[in-house]
Design a protein around this motif. Structure first.
Motif, short mmCIF file in Angstrom:
data_model
loop_
_atom_site.label_atom_id
_atom_site.label_comp_id
_atom_site.label_asym_id
_atom_site.label_seq_id
_atom_site.Cartn_x
_atom_site.Cartn_y
_atom_site.Cartn_z
N GLY A 1 -109.25 -48.93 35.52
CA GLY A 1 -110.86 -48.73 35.72
C GLY A 1 -111.22 -48.50 36.87
O GLY A 1 -112.54 -48.81 37.22
N MET B 1 -112.93 -46.61 39.63
CA MET B 1 -113.77 -45.37 39.65
C MET B 1 -113.70 -44.60 40.82
O MET B 1 -113.98 -44.94 41.94
CB MET B 1 -115.28 -46.12 39.69
CG MET B 1 -115.47 -46.74 38.50
SD MET B 1 -117.12 -47.59 38.28
CE MET B 1 -116.63 -49.22 39.14
N LEU C 1 -127.01 -53.90 37.71
CA LEU C 1 -126.00 -54.97 38.13
C LEU C 1 -126.80 -55.94 39.05
O LEU C 1 -126.76 -56.89 39.07
CB LEU C 1 -124.53 -54.27 38.48
CG LEU C 1 -123.87 -53.42 37.48
CD1 LEU C 1 -122.95 -52.65 38.06
CD2 LEU C 1 -123.45 -54.32 36.30
N ASN D 1 -130.15 -46.28 40.61
CA ASN D 1 -129.35 -47.23 39.88
C ASN D 1 -128.39 -47.80 40.94
O ASN D 1 -128.12 -47.40 41.82
CB ASN D 1 -128.87 -46.80 38.64
CG ASN D 1 -128.02 -45.84 38.49
OD1 ASN D 1 -127.55 -45.26 39.72
ND2 ASN D 1 -127.50 -45.29 37.56
N GLU E 1 -120.88 -42.67 36.23
CA GLU E 1 -121.81 -43.71 35.80
C GLU E 1 -120.74 -45.02 35.86
O GLU E 1 -119.60 -44.86 35.95
CB GLU E 1 -122.14 -43.54 34.52
CG GLU E 1 -122.89 -42.18 34.12
CD GLU E 1 -123.32 -42.06 32.47
OE1 GLU E 1 -122.55 -42.58 31.79
OE2 GLU E 1 -123.95 -40.94 32.50
N GLN E 2 -121.52 -46.16 35.72
CA GLN E 2 -121.00 -47.70 35.65
C GLN E 2 -121.17 -48.47 34.58
O GLN E 2 -122.59 -48.55 34.23
CB GLN E 2 -121.10 -48.17 37.13
CG GLN E 2 -120.28 -49.37 37.33
CD GLN E 2 -120.29 -49.92 38.71
OE1 GLN E 2 -120.98 -49.21 39.49
NE2 GLN E 2 -119.76 -51.03 39.28
N SER E 3 -120.29 -48.92 33.87
CA SER E 3 -120.79 -49.89 32.91
C SER E 3 -121.56 -51.06 33.45
O SER E 3 -121.39 -51.59 34.18
CB SER E 3 -119.29 -50.28 32.29
OG SER E 3 -119.77 -51.30 31.15
N GLY E 4 -122.64 -51.04 32.29
CA GLY E 4 -123.66 -52.25 32.64
C GLY E 4 -124.93 -51.70 33.57
O GLY E 4 -125.68 -52.41 33.79
N ASP E 5 -124.76 -50.67 34.15
CA ASP E 5 -125.52 -50.05 35.22
C ASP E 5 -126.95 -49.62 34.15
O ASP E 5 -127.00 -49.42 32.99
CB ASP E 5 -125.13 -48.86 35.80
CG ASP E 5 -125.88 -48.78 37.16
OD1 ASP E 5 -126.98 -49.53 37.28
OD2 ASP E 5 -125.84 -47.80 37.96
#
Length: 252
Positions: free
Chosen positions: A35, A37, A189, A215, A224-228
């Motif tokens: 994962g 990025m 985050l 963000n 994109e980033q998870s949880g953002d």
């Protein structure tokens, strides 16, 4: 219990513990590589194709310098900035954010490649990275997200700190160092609440800047980033505003 049996039991226990440690370490290494990025190709290419700036992969880090006074807006200076990436974000993802900083101010920017892609586990001293630019005399440190937490730990070895969508877990409030904290209103985050809660750990003189519509992922160029949160400001504009704030801070 006979002594020989005790010895066999102890050796067996140590062997089991050794296997568990190896499995834990192996699992951590494997997890750190999953994962990650990567840098988006277009923003990165726009910098690597720019004759005003040179991006050198020095192995431990990427080193960004003005190419020469005839092609850069500013000549090379004796000031440098060590930039520490966020967790599992490729170092190259920050090249686009710092390109204008380099060409406008003439500073050298060293973007580190943290151990296991996690700044938290990287205990190397700042000199590991400043040694990559021996012509630089004065160093500041910057960090995005988890990288900012690590930057605060290294603050005493620098002449200034820049936090990007991050905050200190180390109390540097009594320091006389100049500090710049840039965050985003839509960060899911390093939320505005977390930034505000950690504000007392910074000097009273710290410059605090919140970019409306930015963000967490907007501080780099890695998608994109998870949880953002959802940005309402486009990435290129976000990076430009971040660069402007850093340039103003460096040239104060």
């Amino acid at each position: 219990m006979p002594r020989s049996r005790v010895r066999r039991y102890a050796l067996r226990t140590l062997a089991v513990l050794g296997v568990l440690v190896l499995l834990a370490v192996g699992g951590m290494v494997a997890w750190s590589q999953i994962g990650v990025m990567p840098a988006e190709p277009d923003p990165l290419a726009s910098v690597t194709n720019d004759p005003r700036i040179t991006v050198t992969d020095a192995g431990l880090a990427l080193v960004l310098t003005p190419t020469d006074p005839t092609t850069s807006d500013a000549p090379l200076t004796s000031t440098g900035l060590v930039m520490i990436p966020g967790a599992k974000v490729e170092a190259a993802a920050y090249v686009a954010t710092f390109a204008d900083v380099v060409t406008t101010t003439g500073v050298t920017v060293v973007i580190t490649k943290p151990w296991l892609n996690l700044a938290f586990f990287d205990v190397r001293p700042l000199s590991t990275f400043t040694d990559l630019a021996p012509n630089v005399d004065t160093w500041m440190v910057a960090g995005h997200s988890l990288g900012g937490v690590r930057a605060c730990q290294l603050a005493s070895d620098t002449s200034g700190v820049i936090l990007l969508a991050s905050y200190c877990a180390t109390d540097i409030s009594t320091s006389t160092l100049p500090v710049l904290s840039i965050s985003g209103s839509e960060d899911g985050l390093s939320t505005p609440e977390k930034i505000a809660d950690a504000r007392p750990l910074l000097p009273e003189t710290a410059t605090i800047r919140e970019i409306e519509g930015a963000n967490h992922a907007g501080f780099g160029a890695y998608g994109e980033q998870s949880g953002d949160g959802v940005a309402t400001l486009d990435p290129a504009t976000t990076r430009a505003l971040i660069s402007e704030d850093i340039i103003t801070f460096l040239m104060r």
